[in-house]
Design an enzyme around this catalytic site. Structure first.
Site, PDB file in Angstrom:
ATOM      1  N   ALA A 195       0.822  -1.215   0.000  1.00 49.72           N
ATOM      2  CA  ALA A 195       0.000   0.000   0.000  1.00 49.72           C
ATOM      3  C   ALA A 195       0.856   1.265   0.000  1.00 49.72           C
ATOM      4  O   ALA A 195       2.090   1.214   0.075  1.00 49.72           O
ATOM      5  CB  ALA A 195      -0.925  -0.017   1.203  1.00 49.72           C
ATOM      6  N   HIS A 196       0.164   2.410  -0.069  1.00 51.00           N
ATOM      7  CA  HIS A 196       0.868   3.694  -0.195  1.00 51.00           C
ATOM      8  C   HIS A 196       1.737   3.999   1.017  1.00 51.00           C
ATOM      9  O   HIS A 196       1.404   3.695   2.144  1.00 51.00           O
ATOM     10  CB  HIS A 196      -0.110   4.845  -0.459  1.00 51.00           C
ATOM     11  CG  HIS A 196      -1.222   4.966   0.532  1.00 51.00           C
ATOM     12  ND1 HIS A 196      -2.323   5.733   0.315  1.00 51.00           N
ATOM     13  CD2 HIS A 196      -1.404   4.419   1.760  1.00 51.00           C
ATOM     14  CE1 HIS A 196      -3.133   5.674   1.343  1.00 51.00           C
ATOM     15  NE2 HIS A 196      -2.590   4.881   2.236  1.00 51.00           N
ATOM     16  N   ASN A 197       2.912   4.582   0.717  1.00 50.77           N
ATOM     17  CA  ASN A 197       3.878   5.047   1.716  1.00 50.77           C
ATOM     18  C   ASN A 197       4.513   3.935   2.533  1.00 50.77           C
ATOM     19  O   ASN A 197       5.148   4.198   3.554  1.00 50.77           O
ATOM     20  CB  ASN A 197       3.248   6.092   2.652  1.00 50.77           C
ATOM     21  CG  ASN A 197       2.929   7.381   1.941  1.00 50.77           C
ATOM     22  OD1 ASN A 197       1.788   7.553   1.470  1.00 50.77           O
ATOM     23  ND2 ASN A 197       3.878   8.277   1.825  1.00 50.77           N
TER      24      ASN A 197
END
Length: 362
Positions: free
Chosen positions: A240-242
């Site tokens: 997922a993001h980051n």
């Protein structure tokens, strides 16, 4: 190659006839004359008596001596790693994409392609991209604006690399993977609907990263989703993001890592493990398959289960759970005995106590 040539390639010591020619590789159970195999696990040493292989790579640490039933042995420091070298030498990868740029590839003038690259049919580049030397890109891949790809990369068919993402050198991306799609960011509104949060960051894959088929590495909301050097990610994994994944970490198929979690170096994550967001998994942690990680994990420990527990404690809990049926029977039996004792005590308490004293008369 002769056995002597193979031994020189992997710094091995030959026991047996070193002039035999080797033409193929095979599992030790299935090998035939002319094949080479390996034994890295002691439980497979029994096959040395029955295999038809002409040569077997074994560990120097294994206490094996040559006799008439054995094939030729090549003793090395690491049998498994040495076998991989031989496998690659005897089975070089075919040139599935011919050198040069296929006429159906769409490459704008602002995109720069390095030396000795192979760009297959129907590859589409955006503006301002760059590709390093010796990189191969298979048919149907889509590369967005301002993507940077390093040297000696291998990008298989139907991969999507979204805008501004960065790939280091020797990166391998298997078919169907998506690098840099929007992260799953939505803000709830008062009316119960959701407002999309712009995903403005990028994905960075450092040198020697491999992403296997149909895996998704989402772009950051801001900043970077970052996969560090040497990490290998299996099929159908969701990053997922980051998220930040450290060096030389391995993540098995269908695992999922939620947003903004940090994974350390040399971590091993089993298949179908689920890791919640905004936590830290320290270096050299092992997470068993199907585990659910809900909190940060300490360095060098092994975890399993849901919620994931440190292995020693988890085993004690599992041992206690197995004894529950017997413990329940014991508790019910004790409850029944306590009830009986309470009834006896209540019965004794209900009887009148005599206070008369008997005196003897002389």
């Amino acid at each position: 190659m002769t056995i002597r040539e193979i031994a020189a390639l992997i710094d091995g010591e030959v026991l047996g006839d070193e002039n035999i020619s080797i033409t193929g590789v095979a599992k030790i159970e299935d090998a035939k004359s002319g094949d080479i195999s390996f034994v890295a696990n002691p439980q497979y040493e029994k096959f040395l008596e029955t295999t038809a292989a002409s040569a077997v790579i074994v560990n120097r640490s294994a206490e094996l001596s040559m006799h008439s039933k054995h094939p030729a042995l090549i003793k090395v420091g690491d049998a498994y790693a040495s076998f991989v070298v031989v496998l690659q030498e005897l089975n070089p990868s075919p040139a599935l994409v011919p050198p040069g740029i296929h006429p159906t590839a769409l490459i704008p003038a602002s995109t720069k392609i390095g030396k000795n690259c192979a760009i297959g049919p129907y590859v589409v580049f955006g503006e301002q991209c760059s590709v390093g030397d010796n990189t191969k890109i298979f048919p149907g891949t889509i590369i967005g604006n301002s993507v940077r790809i390093g040297n000696d990369c291998l990008i298989y068919g139907n991969v999507t690399i979204r805008e501004s993402c960065v790939l280091g050198n020797r990166v391998i991306i298997q078919s169907g993977a998506v690098i840099g799609a929007d992260g799953f960011g939505f803000a709830p509104k008062k009316d119960g609907s959701y407002m999309k949060i712009p995903q403005l960051g990028i994905v960075v894959l450092e040198d020697d990263v491999e992403i296997q088929a149909n895996t998704c590495v989402d772009r950051a909301t801001m900043g970077e989703t970052h996969i560090k050097r040497g990490t290998k990610i299996d099929n159908l994994v969701q990053i997922a993001h980051n998220v930040v994944v450290g060096e030389d970490t391995v993540i098995a198929g269908t695992a999922g890592i939620a947003g903004s979690t940090k994974i350390g170096n040399h971590v091993m994550i089993g298949g179908n493990a689920a890791i919640t967001g905004h936590i830290t998994v320290a270096d050299k942690v092992s997470i068993a398959g199907h585990s659910g990680v809900t909190r940060s994990l300490e360095e060098g420990k092994t975890y399993f289960g849901y919620p994931a527990k440190e292995a020693g404690r988890g085993r004690r809990i599992e041992g206690a759970l197995r004894q529950l049926p017997e413990l329940l029977w014991t508790i019910r039996n004790l409850e029944e005995r306590i009830k009986q004792l309470e009834e006896q005590i209540a019965g004794l308490a209900a009887k009148p106590v005599s206070t008369k004293k008997k005196f003897s008369e002389e």
